[in-house]
Design a protein around this motif. Structure first.
Motif, PDB file in Angstrom:
ATOM      1  N   VAL A 245      -2.751  -5.298   1.546  1.00 38.24           N
ATOM      2  CA  VAL A 245      -4.136  -4.850   1.465  1.00 38.24           C
ATOM      3  C   VAL A 245      -5.050  -5.956   1.994  1.00 38.24           C
ATOM      4  CG1 VAL A 245      -5.993  -4.089  -0.053  1.00 38.24           C
ATOM      5  CG2 VAL A 245      -3.631  -3.410  -0.530  1.00 38.24           C
ATOM      6  N   GLY A 246      -5.927  -5.601   2.951  1.00 38.24           N
ATOM      7  CA  GLY A 246      -6.842  -6.575   3.517  1.00 38.24           C
ATOM      8  C   GLY A 246      -7.835  -7.065   2.474  1.00 38.24           C
ATOM      9  N   ASN A 250     -10.312  -4.264   2.281  1.00 43.77           N
ATOM     10  CA  ASN A 250      -9.666  -3.526   1.196  1.00 43.77           C
ATOM     11  C   ASN A 250      -8.889  -2.313   1.718  1.00 43.77           C
ATOM     12  OD1 ASN A 250      -9.030  -3.417  -1.570  1.00 43.77           O
ATOM     13  ND2 ASN A 250     -10.512  -1.764  -1.903  1.00 43.77           N
ATOM     14  N   GLN A 251      -8.492  -2.374   2.974  1.00 43.71           N
ATOM     15  CA  GLN A 251      -7.718  -1.296   3.586  1.00 43.71           C
ATOM     16  C   GLN A 251      -6.239  -1.664   3.624  1.00 43.71           C
ATOM     17  OE1 GLN A 251      -9.408  -0.597   7.447  1.00 43.71           O
ATOM     18  NE2 GLN A 251     -11.230   0.433   6.643  1.00 43.71           N
ATOM     19  N   VAL A 252      -5.405  -0.634   3.578  1.00 41.69           N
ATOM     20  CA  VAL A 252      -3.954  -0.848   3.601  1.00 41.69           C
ATOM     21  C   VAL A 252      -3.498  -1.173   5.027  1.00 41.69           C
ATOM     22  CG1 VAL A 252      -1.688   0.197   3.246  1.00 41.69           C
ATOM     23  CG2 VAL A 252      -3.552   0.658   1.635  1.00 41.69           C
TER      24      VAL A 252
END
Length: 262
Positions: A245-246, A250-252
């Protein structure tokens, strides 16, 4: 694409310059140092020296550059098919330079000019410095993605395909040349000092050339399937994939890891 093209041109330019510099150092070490001590170089250059020395017994005096060119032809084929065409072409550049430079340096020595002659007299010193010189020359070529031709091409092929350290295979080949060199010269001292030359060459080369080492490649992407397919199709390496997760977005994302030859 413009950045990729610019990078490729810059990389090739650096490799060509490194090949020229490394080859020049190698040729100077062979003609001005090793020949001065009566020692043999390694690989096909050493084999060329052996052939030239053997022919002198029958009063046939030929430049070793002739044999360097002839013996390298099959090696170019191996390098082109087993390593890469780029590697083979750059190695051909090095061998072409060797033919010219060795002949040129030989003529200078025959004319009485050897800049290192008045400085180096001791056999042991000649063997050590000569080995360091050839090791530096070969190492510069190999580290830049080229080679000095000859057995370096075959050693590189064995290193990549059979996972055998480059220097180990080179040591085996050079050991055979040492034995043959002692026989042709009829002097055990030549073989002993050539061993010293070989050790200094191998140690120097191993410090510079590390192609048989391995590194971990990590790729972060959101295009997992496309990247996975591309890697499996084009590369013969295992791949480990896991999610991440970044921290900022906050993206996968997906992480692909693979251990490959450096």
């Amino acid at each position: 694409m413009a950045n990729v093209s610019k990078f490729t041109i810059h990389r090739n330019t650096k490799t060509i310059i490194a090949t020229i510099v490394g080859t020049t150092i190698y040729c100077m070490s062979v003609v001005w140092i090793l020949d001065l001590g009566g020692f043999y170089a390694g690989g096909l250059t050493g084999l060329s020296l052996l052939i030239a020395s053997f022919l002198k017994i029958f009063n046939i005096d030929l430049s070793i550059s002739i044999f360097v060119l002839i013996l390298n032809i099959p090696m170019f084929i191996i390098g082109s098919r087993g390593v890469s065409r780029r590697f083979s072409y750059l190695s051909a550049l090095s061998v072409g330079l060797q033919v010219v430079l060795i002949f040129l340096f030989e003529q200078m020595v025959k004319g009485g000019f050897n800049p290192l002659g008045p400085i180096l007299h001791e056999k042991l010193l000649l063997a050590i410095i000569g080995g360091i010189g050839t090791g530096i020359g070969c190492g510069i070529c190999l580290r830049s993605g080229s080679s000095s031709g000859g057995m370096d091409i075959l050693s590189q092929y064995v290193s990549l395909k059979k996972n055998i350290p480059f220097t180990r295979f080179s040591l085996l080949v050079d050991s055979v040349i040492i034995v043959l060199g002692g026989i042709v010269a009829g002097d055990v001292a030549v073989a002993i000092f050539t061993i010293v030359r070989l050790l200094s060459h191998i140690i120097t080369l191993e410090k510079i050339h590390t192609i048989y080492n391995f590194v971990k490649v990590t790729i972060y992407t959101s295009e997992k399937d496309g990247m996975r397919e591309a890697l499996i199709t084009r590369f013969n390496h295992g791949i480990t994939i896991y999610e991440a997760v970044g921290g900022y977005t906050n993206q996968v994302k997906y992480v692909l890891e693979s251990v490959v030859s450096s």
